[in-house]
Design a protein around this motif. Structure first.
Motif, PDB file in Angstrom:
ATOM      1  N   TYR A 152       0.788  -1.232   0.000  1.00  0.00           N
ATOM      2  CA  TYR A 152       0.000   0.000   0.000  1.00  0.00           C
ATOM      3  C   TYR A 152       0.820   1.281   0.000  1.00  0.00           C
ATOM      4  O   TYR A 152       0.269   2.369  -0.126  1.00  0.00           O
ATOM      5  CB  TYR A 152      -1.071   0.007   1.091  1.00  0.00           C
ATOM      6  CG  TYR A 152      -0.654  -0.116   2.533  1.00  0.00           C
ATOM      7  CD1 TYR A 152       0.186   0.802   3.151  1.00  0.00           C
ATOM      8  CD2 TYR A 152      -1.175  -1.141   3.321  1.00  0.00           C
ATOM      9  CE1 TYR A 152       0.516   0.702   4.481  1.00  0.00           C
ATOM     10  CE2 TYR A 152      -0.855  -1.244   4.674  1.00  0.00           C
ATOM     11  CZ  TYR A 152      -0.012  -0.327   5.251  1.00  0.00           C
ATOM     12  OH  TYR A 152       0.308  -0.427   6.587  1.00  0.00           O
ATOM     13  N   ALA A 155       1.056   1.564  -3.853  1.00  0.00           N
ATOM     14  CA  ALA A 155      -0.286   1.690  -4.436  1.00  0.00           C
ATOM     15  C   ALA A 155      -0.980   3.002  -4.094  1.00  0.00           C
ATOM     16  O   ALA A 155      -2.077   3.257  -4.595  1.00  0.00           O
ATOM     17  CB  ALA A 155      -1.164   0.517  -3.974  1.00  0.00           C
ATOM     18  N   TYR A 160      -5.343   3.613  -4.193  1.00  0.00           N
ATOM     19  CA  TYR A 160      -5.707   2.743  -3.079  1.00  0.00           C
ATOM     20  C   TYR A 160      -5.971   3.569  -1.829  1.00  0.00           C
ATOM     21  O   TYR A 160      -5.258   4.536  -1.546  1.00  0.00           O
ATOM     22  CB  TYR A 160      -4.576   1.743  -2.823  1.00  0.00           C
ATOM     23  CG  TYR A 160      -4.894   0.680  -1.807  1.00  0.00           C
ATOM     24  CD1 TYR A 160      -5.690  -0.412  -2.145  1.00  0.00           C
ATOM     25  CD2 TYR A 160      -4.391   0.753  -0.510  1.00  0.00           C
ATOM     26  CE1 TYR A 160      -5.974  -1.398  -1.204  1.00  0.00           C
ATOM     27  CE2 TYR A 160      -4.666  -0.224   0.424  1.00  0.00           C
ATOM     28  CZ  TYR A 160      -5.457  -1.297   0.071  1.00  0.00           C
ATOM     29  OH  TYR A 160      -5.740  -2.275   1.015  1.00  0.00           O
ATOM     30  N   ASP A 161      -7.007   3.216  -1.078  1.00  0.00           N
ATOM     31  CA  ASP A 161      -7.383   3.927   0.141  1.00  0.00           C
ATOM     32  C   ASP A 161      -6.574   3.358   1.306  1.00  0.00           C
ATOM     33  O   ASP A 161      -6.887   2.290   1.832  1.00  0.00           O
ATOM     34  CB  ASP A 161      -8.885   3.772   0.406  1.00  0.00           C
ATOM     35  CG  ASP A 161      -9.372   4.612   1.581  1.00  0.00           C
ATOM     36  OD1 ASP A 161      -8.550   4.957   2.450  1.00  0.00           O
ATOM     37  OD2 ASP A 161     -10.580   4.894   1.641  1.00  0.00           O
ATOM     38  N   VAL A 162      -5.523   4.069   1.708  1.00  0.00           N
ATOM     39  CA  VAL A 162      -4.626   3.555   2.742  1.00  0.00           C
ATOM     40  C   VAL A 162      -5.211   3.716   4.146  1.00  0.00           C
ATOM     41  O   VAL A 162      -4.643   3.191   5.107  1.00  0.00           O
ATOM     42  CB  VAL A 162      -3.244   4.235   2.665  1.00  0.00           C
ATOM     43  CG1 VAL A 162      -2.533   3.841   1.386  1.00  0.00           C
ATOM     44  CG2 VAL A 162      -3.361   5.748   2.765  1.00  0.00           C
ATOM     45  N   CYS A 166      -8.439  -0.562   1.327  1.00  0.00           N
ATOM     46  CA  CYS A 166      -9.177  -1.189   0.231  1.00  0.00           C
ATOM     47  C   CYS A 166      -9.156  -0.250  -0.969  1.00  0.00           C
ATOM     48  O   CYS A 166      -8.838   0.942  -0.838  1.00  0.00           O
ATOM     49  CB  CYS A 166     -10.621  -1.496   0.642  1.00  0.00           C
ATOM     50  SG  CYS A 166     -11.594  -0.011   1.011  1.00  0.00           S
ATOM     51  N   TYR A 167      -9.491  -0.790  -2.135  1.00  0.00           N
ATOM     52  CA  TYR A 167      -9.709   0.085  -3.273  1.00  0.00           C
ATOM     53  C   TYR A 167     -11.036   0.808  -3.073  1.00  0.00           C
ATOM     54  O   TYR A 167     -12.032   0.192  -2.683  1.00  0.00           O
ATOM     55  CB  TYR A 167      -9.759  -0.715  -4.579  1.00  0.00           C
ATOM     56  CG  TYR A 167      -8.406  -1.144  -5.102  1.00  0.00           C
ATOM     57  CD1 TYR A 167      -7.495  -0.211  -5.580  1.00  0.00           C
ATOM     58  CD2 TYR A 167      -8.041  -2.490  -5.122  1.00  0.00           C
ATOM     59  CE1 TYR A 167      -6.252  -0.602  -6.068  1.00  0.00           C
ATOM     60  CE2 TYR A 167      -6.800  -2.895  -5.607  1.00  0.00           C
ATOM     61  CZ  TYR A 167      -5.910  -1.945  -6.074  1.00  0.00           C
ATOM     62  OH  TYR A 167      -4.679  -2.332  -6.546  1.00  0.00           O
ATOM     63  N   GLU A 172     -13.098   0.474  -7.822  1.00  0.00           N
ATOM     64  CA  GLU A 172     -13.608  -0.889  -7.960  1.00  0.00           C
ATOM     65  C   GLU A 172     -14.495  -1.028  -9.193  1.00  0.00           C
ATOM     66  O   GLU A 172     -14.570  -2.087  -9.806  1.00  0.00           O
ATOM     67  CB  GLU A 172     -14.397  -1.302  -6.708  1.00  0.00           C
ATOM     68  CG  GLU A 172     -13.550  -1.607  -5.484  1.00  0.00           C
ATOM     69  CD  GLU A 172     -12.863  -2.963  -5.581  1.00  0.00           C
ATOM     70  OE1 GLU A 172     -12.970  -3.635  -6.626  1.00  0.00           O
ATOM     71  OE2 GLU A 172     -12.205  -3.357  -4.601  1.00  0.00           O
ATOM     72  N   ARG A 177      -9.928  -1.903 -13.298  1.00  0.00           N
ATOM     73  CA  ARG A 177      -9.823  -2.683 -12.052  1.00  0.00           C
ATOM     74  C   ARG A 177      -9.222  -4.074 -12.242  1.00  0.00           C
ATOM     75  O   ARG A 177      -8.391  -4.499 -11.409  1.00  0.00           O
ATOM     76  CB  ARG A 177     -11.208  -2.788 -11.378  1.00  0.00           C
ATOM     77  CG  ARG A 177     -11.212  -3.624 -10.097  1.00  0.00           C
ATOM     78  CD  ARG A 177     -10.333  -3.005  -9.028  1.00  0.00           C
ATOM     79  NE  ARG A 177     -10.258  -3.794  -7.812  1.00  0.00           N
ATOM     80  CZ  ARG A 177      -9.343  -4.727  -7.568  1.00  0.00           C
ATOM     81  NH1 ARG A 177      -8.410  -4.992  -8.485  1.00  0.00           N
ATOM     82  NH2 ARG A 177      -9.337  -5.392  -6.437  1.00  0.00           N
ATOM     83  N   LEU A 180      -5.432  -4.215 -11.802  1.00  0.00           N
ATOM     84  CA  LEU A 180      -4.800  -3.690 -10.594  1.00  0.00           C
ATOM     85  C   LEU A 180      -4.387  -4.816  -9.649  1.00  0.00           C
ATOM     86  O   LEU A 180      -5.067  -5.829  -9.537  1.00  0.00           O
ATOM     87  CB  LEU A 180      -5.750  -2.728  -9.872  1.00  0.00           C
ATOM     88  CG  LEU A 180      -6.267  -1.552 -10.707  1.00  0.00           C
ATOM     89  CD1 LEU A 180      -7.073  -0.602  -9.837  1.00  0.00           C
ATOM     90  CD2 LEU A 180      -5.118  -0.818 -11.387  1.00  0.00           C
ATOM     91  N   GLN A 182      -3.409  -7.029  -6.196  1.00  0.00           N
ATOM     92  CA  GLN A 182      -3.842  -7.247  -4.813  1.00  0.00           C
ATOM     93  C   GLN A 182      -2.892  -6.461  -3.909  1.00  0.00           C
ATOM     94  O   GLN A 182      -1.693  -6.461  -4.126  1.00  0.00           O
ATOM     95  CB  GLN A 182      -3.771  -8.734  -4.474  1.00  0.00           C
ATOM     96  CG  GLN A 182      -3.994  -9.064  -3.009  1.00  0.00           C
ATOM     97  CD  GLN A 182      -3.583 -10.481  -2.669  1.00  0.00           C
ATOM     98  OE1 GLN A 182      -3.246 -11.268  -3.557  1.00  0.00           O
ATOM     99  NE2 GLN A 182      -3.600 -10.813  -1.387  1.00  0.00           N
ATOM    100  N   ILE A 183      -3.449  -5.794  -2.903  1.00  0.00           N
ATOM    101  CA  ILE A 183      -2.628  -4.938  -2.046  1.00  0.00           C
ATOM    102  C   ILE A 183      -2.504  -5.537  -0.652  1.00  0.00           C
ATOM    103  O   ILE A 183      -3.495  -5.948  -0.033  1.00  0.00           O
ATOM    104  CB  ILE A 183      -3.234  -3.521  -1.943  1.00  0.00           C
ATOM    105  CG1 ILE A 183      -3.454  -2.930  -3.344  1.00  0.00           C
ATOM    106  CG2 ILE A 183      -2.329  -2.615  -1.113  1.00  0.00           C
ATOM    107  CD1 ILE A 183      -2.214  -2.814  -4.183  1.00  0.00           C
TER     108      ILE A 183
END
Length: 409
Positions: A152, A155, A160-162, A166-167, A172, A177, A180, A182-183
């Motif tokens: 992250y 990302a 990405y929402d740190v 989550c995305y 999404e 999408r 992209l 996996q984070i």
């Protein structure tokens, strides 16, 4: 005992360090990075580590330049040349990004990862793309063999929402999408080194590759700074500042973004000023010798904004900001004085802006990168910052990547 390897990939060089649990350095090495030879450089760097060290390594983590990206096919082969961190070709797609990304998002920037993906999407061979990866992701793939995994930190500029980890919904639902990654959290174990790779490189077969980070975050981790108010300025080719803050600050108007670091936030930005400007005019020897002739307590009467080309990211976010490098005095020492002081002012302006926007006030600055060795410059910067300016005890981002791998154990 855990022995870890940290690898830092920069624009022109790659560095490796192997450390034990007590942070003793067991090996350190570096290689130049040639265009199109990232994998070869990575493998050569690991091969250079003595066998008695390699066979004890339990963990590996890699950091790369933030927002240096690739679009790859199903086998992980790049479809286009990588787009570097400072490439602004995504500027043509900002209007489109603003249609679905929320105002103030870090992706609404010409150099963001998502803007670069938009450029890839405009190319004829885009349909061959299966994985959109950052530099550190792609390098790690060649060790553990797993495509489509990122951290992250890398990302962040992908959208990405740190905070929620989550995305966001707007991403999404976007056609990009499926490409992209996996984070996971930086330092998360991803998988063991592939058996054939371990055999080729002489690594311990049980060695685990961990999710990486960006070069500037790795440099911060290497410093050991762990209290709000402490900051790290990386004085390399460019100027990057990172401040550990209790409050998160995001403001695309000024090129400011926050990385998550445990329960705190690493707030900062990256300017296009820095050592690359100095090296355009002076050799390393000239920088050392002329700096000794400068009195850091006396201000230069030159008002420079040192840039190589038009365009700035932080603390002024203006793609057209012109360099200010005139008038040029007759004496080289006076010209250097003006350049050093101009960069020092930009650094101070950056930290002042972070405080104005709600970040924890600055208490001390550690310095990493080549500029950390210039004591005259450090005194000059301290005059502007009004806080202690210290040399980072560990200046190499590779040390931070190695520490990140240690944490995962």
């Amino acid at each position: 005992m855990t022995i870890s390897i940290g690898i830092d990939f920069g624009t022109s060089g790659a560095r490796l360090v192997a450390i034990d649990t007590d942070r003793n350095v067991l090996w350190r090495g570096s290689l130049a990075v040639l265009a199109g030879q990232w994998r070869e450089t990575l493998f050569s760097l690991i091969r250079s580590v003595p066998s008695q060290v390699k066979l004890q390594v339990n963990r590996i983590a890699i950091d790369g330049t933030s927002s240096t990206v690739l679009l790859c096919d199903a086998e992980g082969q790049p479809i286009f040349d990588p787009i570097w961190y400072n490439d602004r070709r995504g500027e043509a797609f900002l209007a489109k990004l603003k249609l679905f990304a929320p105002p103030g998002s870090s992706v609404i920037s010409a150099t963001s990862s998502l803007a670069k993906l938009s450029w890839f999407a405009s190319q004829a061979n885009f349909c061959q793309g299966r994985y959109f990866l950052h530099q550190a992701d792609w390098l790690a793939f060649h060790l553990h063999g797993k495509l489509g995994v990122s951290d992250y930190h890398n990302a962040l500029k992908l959208g990405y929402d740190v905070e929620s980890l989550c995305y966001p919904d707007w991403l999404e639902q976007h056609p990009y999408r499926p490409l992209l990654p996996q984070i996971v959290a930086p330092g998360t174990p991803i998988g063991s080194v592939l058996p054939e790779v371990a055999g080729d490189l002489g690594l311990n077969a049980e060695c685990v590759v961990c999710a990486g980070t960006t070069d500037s975050v790795a440099a911060f981790i290497a410093s050991g700074a762990n209290q709000p108010g402490l900051a790290v300025t990386s004085l390399g080719s460019t100027l990057v500042i990172k401040l550990l803050s209790r409050q998160r600050v995001e403001d695309v108007r000024f090129g400011i973004y926050s990385h998550r670091l445990g329960d705190l936030w690493l707030v900062g930005g990256a300017s296009n000023t820095g050592g690359a400007v100095l090296r355009k005019f002076f050799s390393d020897r000239e920088l050392r010798e002329l700096s000794q002739e400068i009195n850091p307590n006396i201000a230069s009467n030159l008002d420079y904004y040192p840039l190589l080309t038009p365009g700035e990211r932080f603390p002024i976010n203006d793609p057209h900001l012109p360099p200010q490098l005139s008038p040029r005095p007759d004496r080289s020492v006076d010209f250097l004085h003006g350049l050093l002081e101009g960069i020092a002012r930009i650094e101070a302006q950056g930290y002042q802006l972070l405080a104005q926007l709600g970040a924890t006030p600055l208490t001390a600055v550690y310095t990493a990168g080549g500029g950390a060795q210039n004591q005259v410059w450090s005194q000059m910067r301290q005059r502007y910052l009004q806080v202690p300016v210290l040399v980072s005890p560990q200046q190499d981002a590779a040390d931070g990547a190695a520490l990140l791998a240690q944490i995962s154990s």
